[in-house]
Design a protein around this motif. Sequence first.
Motif, PDB file in Angstrom:
ATOM      1  N   ARG A   1      30.909  24.346  40.612  1.00 27.10           N
ATOM      2  CA  ARG A   1      29.657  23.599  40.465  1.00 27.10           C
ATOM      3  C   ARG A   1      29.741  22.234  41.141  1.00 27.10           C
ATOM      4  NH1 ARG A   1      26.431  26.813  37.763  1.00 27.10           N
ATOM      5  NH2 ARG A   1      27.486  28.408  36.548  1.00 27.10           N
ATOM      6  N   ASP A   2      30.767  22.048  41.900  1.00 25.71           N
ATOM      7  CA  ASP A   2      30.933  20.801  42.651  1.00 25.71           C
ATOM      8  C   ASP A   2      29.991  20.800  43.861  1.00 25.71           C
ATOM      9  OD1 ASP A   2      31.774  18.618  44.051  1.00 25.71           O
ATOM     10  OD2 ASP A   2      33.501  19.637  44.914  1.00 25.71           O
ATOM     11  N   ALA A   3      29.226  19.747  43.952  1.00 28.53           N
ATOM     12  CA  ALA A   3      28.238  19.664  45.037  1.00 28.53           C
ATOM     13  C   ALA A   3      28.912  19.498  46.404  1.00 28.53           C
ATOM     14  CB  ALA A   3      27.299  18.497  44.786  1.00 28.53           C
ATOM     15  N   ASN A   4      30.185  19.093  46.426  1.00 23.72           N
ATOM     16  CA  ASN A   4      30.841  18.844  47.718  1.00 23.72           C
ATOM     17  C   ASN A   4      31.343  20.115  48.390  1.00 23.72           C
ATOM     18  OD1 ASN A   4      30.483  16.103  47.467  1.00 23.72           O
ATOM     19  ND2 ASN A   4      32.380  15.880  46.278  1.00 23.72           N
ATOM     20  N   ILE A   5      31.259  21.231  47.692  1.00 24.74           N
ATOM     21  CA  ILE A   5      31.744  22.476  48.292  1.00 24.74           C
ATOM     22  C   ILE A   5      30.710  22.991  49.282  1.00 24.74           C
ATOM     23  CG2 ILE A   5      32.292  24.899  47.846  1.00 24.74           C
ATOM     24  CD1 ILE A   5      33.620  24.126  45.298  1.00 24.74           C
ATOM     25  N   ASP A   6      31.197  23.301  50.484  1.00 23.96           N
ATOM     26  CA  ASP A   6      30.310  23.898  51.467  1.00 23.96           C
ATOM     27  C   ASP A   6      30.511  25.413  51.392  1.00 23.96           C
ATOM     28  OD1 ASP A   6      28.678  24.404  53.524  1.00 23.96           O
ATOM     29  OD2 ASP A   6      29.719  23.172  55.012  1.00 23.96           O
ATOM     30  N   GLN A   7      31.712  25.843  51.755  1.00 20.16           N
ATOM     31  CA  GLN A   7      32.068  27.255  51.592  1.00 20.16           C
ATOM     32  C   GLN A   7      33.481  27.335  51.028  1.00 20.16           C
ATOM     33  OE1 GLN A   7      31.011  28.247  55.729  1.00 20.16           O
ATOM     34  NE2 GLN A   7      30.136  30.120  54.887  1.00 20.16           N
ATOM     35  N   VAL A   8      33.722  28.378  50.269  1.00 24.09           N
ATOM     36  CA  VAL A   8      35.026  28.497  49.621  1.00 24.09           C
ATOM     37  C   VAL A   8      35.543  29.935  49.722  1.00 24.09           C
ATOM     38  CG1 VAL A   8      33.838  28.695  47.374  1.00 24.09           C
ATOM     39  CG2 VAL A   8      36.260  28.210  47.395  1.00 24.09           C
ATOM     40  N   VAL A   9      36.832  30.055  49.967  1.00 23.97           N
ATOM     41  CA  VAL A   9      37.475  31.368  49.889  1.00 23.97           C
ATOM     42  C   VAL A   9      38.336  31.375  48.630  1.00 23.97           C
ATOM     43  CG1 VAL A   9      38.989  33.054  50.985  1.00 23.97           C
ATOM     44  CG2 VAL A   9      37.542  31.604  52.401  1.00 23.97           C
ATOM     45  N   ILE A  10      38.096  32.365  47.772  1.00 21.83           N
ATOM     46  CA  ILE A  10      38.884  32.494  46.537  1.00 21.83           C
ATOM     47  C   ILE A  10      39.814  33.687  46.701  1.00 21.83           C
ATOM     48  CG2 ILE A  10      38.775  32.852  44.046  1.00 21.83           C
ATOM     49  CD1 ILE A  10      35.926  31.779  44.072  1.00 21.83           C
ATOM     50  N   PHE A  11      41.091  33.469  46.495  1.00 14.99           N
ATOM     51  CA  PHE A  11      42.057  34.557  46.668  1.00 14.99           C
ATOM     52  C   PHE A  11      42.435  35.162  45.333  1.00 14.99           C
ATOM     53  CE2 PHE A  11      42.637  32.304  50.638  1.00 14.99           C
ATOM     54  CZ  PHE A  11      42.758  33.358  51.533  1.00 14.99           C
ATOM     55  N   THR A  12      42.384  36.495  45.284  1.00 19.05           N
ATOM     56  CA  THR A  12      42.884  37.203  44.112  1.00 19.05           C
ATOM     57  C   THR A  12      44.033  38.104  44.581  1.00 19.05           C
ATOM     58  OG1 THR A  12      41.419  39.095  44.411  1.00 19.05           O
ATOM     59  CG2 THR A  12      40.566  37.271  43.085  1.00 19.05           C
ATOM     60  N   SER A  13      44.780  38.640  43.623  1.00 22.56           N
ATOM     61  CA  SER A  13      45.959  39.396  44.045  1.00 22.56           C
ATOM     62  C   SER A  13      45.667  40.873  44.323  1.00 22.56           C
ATOM     63  CB  SER A  13      47.084  39.265  43.021  1.00 22.56           C
ATOM     64  OG  SER A  13      46.597  39.610  41.763  1.00 22.56           O
ATOM     65  N   THR A  14      44.543  41.386  43.824  1.00 18.17           N
ATOM     66  CA  THR A  14      44.261  42.808  44.081  1.00 18.17           C
ATOM     67  C   THR A  14      42.854  42.995  44.650  1.00 18.17           C
ATOM     68  OG1 THR A  14      43.315  43.207  41.899  1.00 18.17           O
ATOM     69  CG2 THR A  14      45.705  43.514  42.111  1.00 18.17           C
ATOM     70  N   LYS A  15      42.685  44.161  45.307  1.00 20.52           N
ATOM     71  CA  LYS A  15      41.375  44.496  45.868  1.00 20.52           C
ATOM     72  C   LYS A  15      40.357  44.620  44.742  1.00 20.52           C
ATOM     73  CE  LYS A  15      43.694  47.107  49.450  1.00 20.52           C
ATOM     74  NZ  LYS A  15      44.177  48.423  49.834  1.00 20.52           N
ATOM     75  N   ALA A  16      40.775  45.306  43.654  1.00 18.82           N
ATOM     76  CA  ALA A  16      39.842  45.525  42.538  1.00 18.82           C
ATOM     77  C   ALA A  16      39.375  44.180  41.974  1.00 18.82           C
ATOM     78  CB  ALA A  16      40.532  46.341  41.451  1.00 18.82           C
ATOM     79  N   MET A  17      40.308  43.229  41.921  1.00 24.88           N
ATOM     80  CA  MET A  17      39.960  41.936  41.332  1.00 24.88           C
ATOM     81  C   MET A  17      38.962  41.165  42.192  1.00 24.88           C
ATOM     82  SD  MET A  17      40.423  40.344  38.598  1.00 24.88           S
ATOM     83  CE  MET A  17      39.712  38.778  38.137  1.00 24.88           C
ATOM     84  N   THR A  18      38.992  41.377  43.515  1.00 29.33           N
ATOM     85  CA  THR A  18      37.999  40.682  44.363  1.00 29.33           C
ATOM     86  C   THR A  18      36.603  41.130  43.936  1.00 29.33           C
ATOM     87  OG1 THR A  18      37.961  42.374  46.112  1.00 29.33           O
ATOM     88  CG2 THR A  18      39.509  40.557  46.409  1.00 29.33           C
ATOM     89  N   GLU A  19      36.468  42.440  43.621  1.00 32.85           N
ATOM     90  CA  GLU A  19      35.154  42.959  43.234  1.00 32.85           C
ATOM     91  C   GLU A  19      34.745  42.441  41.859  1.00 32.85           C
ATOM     92  OE1 GLU A  19      34.957  47.180  43.613  1.00 32.85           O
ATOM     93  OE2 GLU A  19      35.756  47.155  45.646  1.00 32.85           O
ATOM     94  N   VAL A  20      35.711  42.491  40.938  1.00 41.15           N
ATOM     95  CA  VAL A  20      35.411  42.061  39.567  1.00 41.15           C
ATOM     96  C   VAL A  20      34.978  40.598  39.567  1.00 41.15           C
ATOM     97  CG1 VAL A  20      36.462  41.620  37.299  1.00 41.15           C
ATOM     98  CG2 VAL A  20      36.983  43.742  38.527  1.00 41.15           C
ATOM     99  N   LEU A  21      35.756  39.771  40.256  1.00 43.31           N
ATOM    100  CA  LEU A  21      35.468  38.333  40.227  1.00 43.31           C
ATOM    101  C   LEU A  21      34.171  38.020  40.976  1.00 43.31           C
ATOM    102  CD1 LEU A  21      36.464  35.591  39.233  1.00 43.31           C
ATOM    103  CD2 LEU A  21      37.745  35.353  41.361  1.00 43.31           C
ATOM    104  N   ALA A  22      33.973  38.669  42.136  1.00 47.46           N
ATOM    105  CA  ALA A  22      32.732  38.420  42.886  1.00 47.46           C
ATOM    106  C   ALA A  22      31.534  38.822  42.018  1.00 47.46           C
ATOM    107  CB  ALA A  22      32.735  39.205  44.196  1.00 47.46           C
TER     108      ALA A  22
END
Length: 461
Positions: free
Chosen positions: A242-263
């Motif tokens: 919720r930080d207004a200074n973020i333009d774009q961010v890449v969030i790394f997870t350890s598994t493929k399944a987790m990328t879907e869950v978190l997204a």
Amino acid sequence: MSIHFQDLISDKNILSALKTEGYDTPTPIQAQAIPAALAERDIMASAQTGSGKTAAFLLPTLQRLTRRSEKAGKGPRALVLTPTRELAAQVEKNAQAYARNMKWFRTVSIVGGSSFGYQLRALSKPVDLVVATPGRLMDLMKSGKIDFDRLEVLVLDEADRMLDMGFIDDIETIVEATPADRQTLLFSATWDGAVGKLARKLTQNPEVIEIERVDDQGKIEEQLLYCDDKRHKNRLLDHILRDANIDQVVIFTSTKAMTEVLADELYEKGFAANCLHGDMPQGWRNRTLMDLRKGRCKILVATDVAARGIDVPTITHVINYDLPKQAEDYVHRIGRTGRAGRTGLAVTFAEVGEHIKVHKIEKYIARRLPELTIEGMEPTRKRSKGGDKPKGGKGHWGGKGGFDKDKKPYGKKEGFKSAHHKEGGKGKPKDGGKGRAFESKGKSFDARSKKAQSARKSPHA
Ligand code: AMP
């Protein structure tokens, strides 16, 4: 006195392309690698992503290719092997940019997920440069559709990563098929272990080039936040996003399944989040990267492999939601921000029981990660013996005093919300946030945008 590209490269077409690219002066890796490569030396260079390593091997290779081949045939005169399709696409894009004034120049990309027939047709005409991932190249070699008789330059980009991904046998087979008198240019984050052994086998009297790590250049600010558990981690993530200074961010997870869950979770909270992982169809991966490049995707939740090679200067933040499995991945991950001379912020979450993994990363990068807490959201669980406590005081986020009093890295003001959030009012996406499941080789992933919906209909998806 600083070095200029004119001191290194003599070809006018390449120099003019560099001008178009806006490159003023060579980066340290370029200043060292280009003269050595032009002298036809083999190279073992340890340079990080973001250092300009791609141009360091492409520019001398392109200049070499301006001389006519002494051998007849159609096979490539230069071959670049990369661990992932994304990195291959990036290398090919750069090659085309640097060779934009060399009208005769032909490049072909040989990667999985694209049409085999198309690649075969592309190889039926003489080709100057092939950029390939080892697996697909091996398939083509087996079908006898590519020959390396004319090959002059072999480049292994991110060689350590290719070995981590199990490509050692493929690489050895490919190298076997190339002429022994080729020039070999190797780039790797490390020469420890198997990759060093392979490098010594493949090179002859190489010029060894060691470049200061990108993260040492101070462009990327790093922060470490300990959390009690996943719920606590999600609260911290929400606060940061919720930080207004973020333009774009890449969030790394350890598994493929987790990328879907978190997204999905982020999407349901109203953030414009997409995921990227290796089980998604190639067309989809390309579209996701395009959305990221065009700024349509604000949050990308990705695995290490899928995110390699992402070169988007507007990525202001990297968040290590899960710690990387290997310490060197930390360097690659944070290198997604702070690109093209900009600054970036890399935030790493670690659960209190994970301090040993954190120490391994710190040992690898040879420095301590600055540990911070967010006021009111400090971890309550104690770390086991051996885990150092945060220094407190200056290392605080939020509220009065401490770190962000002046800097305000993560204010709660405007928030960082998706178009859905704004349009939908209550922070819920219009489709209820469920996404739409797509099937890919028996695995599913979710679509989160209208564009994605239309992509489903596309024969290329
Ligand atoms: P790389 O390490 O090859 O991934 O390159 C990192 C970024 O730096 C890419 O966006 C390149 O286009 C850019 N770059 C490479 N060399 C130069 C240079 N000499 N001057 C300015 N930008 C460069």
